[in-house]
Motif scaffolding. Structure first.
Motif, PDB file in Angstrom:
ATOM      1  N   GLY A  34      31.485  36.919  37.795  1.00  0.00           N
ATOM      2  CA  GLY A  34      32.086  37.422  39.016  1.00  0.00           C
ATOM      3  C   GLY A  34      31.976  38.907  39.106  1.00  0.00           C
ATOM      4  O   GLY A  34      32.558  39.631  38.321  1.00  0.00           O
ATOM      5  N   SER A  35      31.233  39.410  40.049  1.00  0.00           N
ATOM      6  CA  SER A  35      30.973  40.843  40.122  1.00  0.00           C
ATOM      7  C   SER A  35      31.997  41.585  40.934  1.00  0.00           C
ATOM      8  O   SER A  35      32.113  42.793  40.850  1.00  0.00           O
ATOM      9  CB  SER A  35      29.594  41.062  40.753  1.00  0.00           C
ATOM     10  N   VAL A  77      39.320  44.710  44.356  1.00  0.00           N
ATOM     11  CA  VAL A  77      40.220  44.389  43.258  1.00  0.00           C
ATOM     12  C   VAL A  77      40.012  42.947  42.796  1.00  0.00           C
ATOM     13  O   VAL A  77      40.273  42.606  41.640  1.00  0.00           O
ATOM     14  CB  VAL A  77      41.703  44.610  43.655  1.00  0.00           C
ATOM     15  N   PHE A  78      39.501  42.097  43.700  1.00  0.00           N
ATOM     16  CA  PHE A  78      39.290  40.693  43.363  1.00  0.00           C
ATOM     17  C   PHE A  78      37.871  40.462  42.849  1.00  0.00           C
ATOM     18  O   PHE A  78      36.921  41.090  43.329  1.00  0.00           O
ATOM     19  CB  PHE A  78      39.497  39.799  44.598  1.00  0.00           C
ATOM     20  N   THR A  79      37.732  39.552  41.893  1.00  0.00           N
ATOM     21  CA  THR A  79      36.398  39.074  41.569  1.00  0.00           C
ATOM     22  C   THR A  79      35.900  38.249  42.758  1.00  0.00           C
ATOM     23  O   THR A  79      36.681  37.800  43.603  1.00  0.00           O
ATOM     24  CB  THR A  79      36.416  38.187  40.310  1.00  0.00           C
ATOM     25  N   ALA A  80      34.588  38.045  42.821  1.00  0.00           N
ATOM     26  CA  ALA A  80      34.010  37.291  43.937  1.00  0.00           C
ATOM     27  C   ALA A  80      34.595  35.890  44.006  1.00  0.00           C
ATOM     28  O   ALA A  80      34.932  35.387  45.086  1.00  0.00           O
ATOM     29  CB  ALA A  80      32.491  37.231  43.789  1.00  0.00           C
ATOM     30  N   GLU A  81      34.741  35.249  42.863  1.00  0.00           N
ATOM     31  CA  GLU A  81      35.265  33.881  42.836  1.00  0.00           C
ATOM     32  C   GLU A  81      36.732  33.841  43.258  1.00  0.00           C
ATOM     33  O   GLU A  81      37.158  32.959  44.007  1.00  0.00           O
ATOM     34  CB  GLU A  81      35.098  33.294  41.437  1.00  0.00           C
ATOM     35  N   ALA A  82      37.516  34.813  42.785  1.00  0.00           N
ATOM     36  CA  ALA A  82      38.928  34.859  43.164  1.00  0.00           C
ATOM     37  C   ALA A  82      39.078  35.101  44.661  1.00  0.00           C
ATOM     38  O   ALA A  82      39.893  34.462  45.329  1.00  0.00           O
ATOM     39  CB  ALA A  82      39.640  35.949  42.370  1.00  0.00           C
ATOM     40  N   ARG A  83      38.286  36.038  45.195  1.00  0.00           N
ATOM     41  CA  ARG A  83      38.364  36.337  46.627  1.00  0.00           C
ATOM     42  C   ARG A  83      38.031  35.105  47.471  1.00  0.00           C
ATOM     43  O   ARG A  83      38.731  34.775  48.426  1.00  0.00           O
ATOM     44  CB  ARG A  83      37.428  37.485  46.982  1.00  0.00           C
TER      45      ARG A  83
END
Length: 434
Positions: free
Chosen positions: A141-142, A348-354
């Protein structure tokens, strides 16, 4: 919660679109004096904040010494690369206006935030150090947005939005089963480790005897088995089996729970308090979506205990949250509320979290830490909103801070009193079996 006229300062990190962090300090009381705590709080912004807004809209007046200290604070922040804006400062008499010459002002908090947002949009890069975007699990996750602006709304299970409703419902049911199975799988090693400790300490015949010991004390004191097992693992063992586990321990009085309706803080159980805390937080924020997490002492992770209006993908993905990649992780690190105005653009969020948050229908969130009296993290309550959000109003901020303070103090009391009572009961049962 501060009463009218009480001198007090509240603070939070407001993250604007694109990830620029603003340190918002709200001054409460009748007057801004040289010793007002809001000035000290403004002078020490949270990490990563290069814009400071002191919201003085709730004050009635300012003193000459207060204005001079405000100007000194602005100058000191400027030397460290930060900019201070005083919002809603009461009008100063003519002879004091010179003291405000070096202080940037705005008529309101909303105007100061809009000004900061406008300046940020013109900058080539956000000011302040970049946020860490290490993924919640491993280093995947970037945190980057995909090409085309808005993040792709891909479900956390990997499927898109075009599935037939019966198929989607079946997938949601399966995800719920997976989450329950994972919770059992995560709890089992914790309980098994506690069983081993108790079996060895009290020379019990087998692990089942240790389990029955924990279950009996858990039920008597209405403490969840997972919480008790974690306490067995993390608490220092008794010095001797013929002595109390915690000799000389005084029982602390239960802190008040003024926000929790008719709950008696002396006899309420943790589930009741968690329910009341989340319900009150969502009522203050004006939303039906949110969750409450507690700190797991054994792992240091935040773990979801209560949630409202969030889909199974969200609850499964954020069941455990580590130190990076989310707004609640940042709020835990800062020990202050973090308000994300637009989830879709915040690094602030990883791509997956977002993507998981957007898939749940949330575009903005407020994450408020629950702290002990000593300032240690106990848990986190977060509200989620269907649209990008503005900073909380002064009234919302004060109400949420007051509620979070009471909830944090009570939860810490519960761990240091009720959970220790449960350990004492377990110890007594083990050394003096009936």
């Amino acid at each position: 919660m501060a009463q009218n006229g009480q001198v007090r300062a509240g603070a939070e990190v407001v993250r604007l679109a694109g990830g620029v962090s603003v340190w918002v300090v709200r001054a409460q009381g009748a007057a801004l004096t040289a010793h007002h705590p809001a000035l000290r709080t403004a002078a020490a912004p949270a990490s990563g904040c290069r814009v400071v807004v002191l919201d003085a809209g709730a004050l009635e007046t300012v003193t000459a010494a207060g204005l001079r200290e405000l100007a000194a604070c602005a100058a000191e922040l400027s030397r460290s690369g930060c900019r201070l804006t005083a919002a809603g400062v009461p009008a100063a008499p003519g002879r004091l206006r010179d003291a405000m010459a070096g202080v940037r002002t705005a008529p309101s908090l909303a105007a100061a935030i809009a000004d900061a947002s406008h300046e940020a949009s013109r900058a080539a890069t956000p000011c302040g150090p970049a946020d860490r975007t290490t993924a919640r699990r491993g280093d995947g996750g970037s945190g980057e947005r995909p090409a085309g602006g808005e993040p792709a709304l891909v479900a956390a299970d990997g499927f898109g939005d075009d599935l037939p409703a019966p198929v989607r419902r079946r997938i949601d049911d399966l995800l719920a089963q997976v989450r329950e199975a994972r919770a059992r799988a995560e709890t089992h090693p914790l309980v098994a480790q506690a069983q081993g400790i108790l079996q060895e300490r009290y020379r019990l015949r087998d692990g089942q005897a240790a389990f029955e010991l924990m279950r009996a004390s858990s039920q008597r004191h209405n403490v969840r088995l997972r919480v008790l097992a974690s306490a067995v693992i993390t608490a220092a063992g008794p010095r001797a089996l013929d002595q109390p586990w915690f000799p000389g321990r005084g029982r602390l009085p239960a802190p008040p729970l003024g926000f929790a309706g008719g709950l008696d803080p002396r006899h309420a159980n943790a589930a009741e308090v968690l329910t009341a805390t989340l319900d009150r937080a969502l009522d203050i924020a004006g939303t039906g979506m949110g969750n409450l997490q507690l700190l797991d002492p054994a792992s240091g992770d935040l773990r979801i205990e209560q949630h409202r209006g969030l889909n199974d993908q969200f609850v499964t993905f954020f069941d455990r949250v580590g130190r990076h990649g989310t707004s609640c992780a940042l709020a835990a690190e800062q020990s202050h509320r973090v308000s994300v105005t637009d989830v879709a653009t915040d690094p602030v969020f990883t791509a997956e979290a977002r993507d998981t948050i957007l898939r749940a229908g949330s575009r903005g969130c407020h994450s408020t830490p629950l702290l002990s009296e000593r300032g240690a993290l106990v848990g986190m309550v977060s509200s989620h909103h269907e649209r990008p959000v503005a900073p909380l109003t002064a009234a919302q901020s004060a109400a949420l801070d007051g509620m979070a303070e009471q909830a944090g103090h009570w939860l810490d009391w519960h761990r240091r009193t009720v959970v220790l009572d449960t350990l004492e009961d377990l110890h007594d049962r083990a050394v003096r079996p009936s």
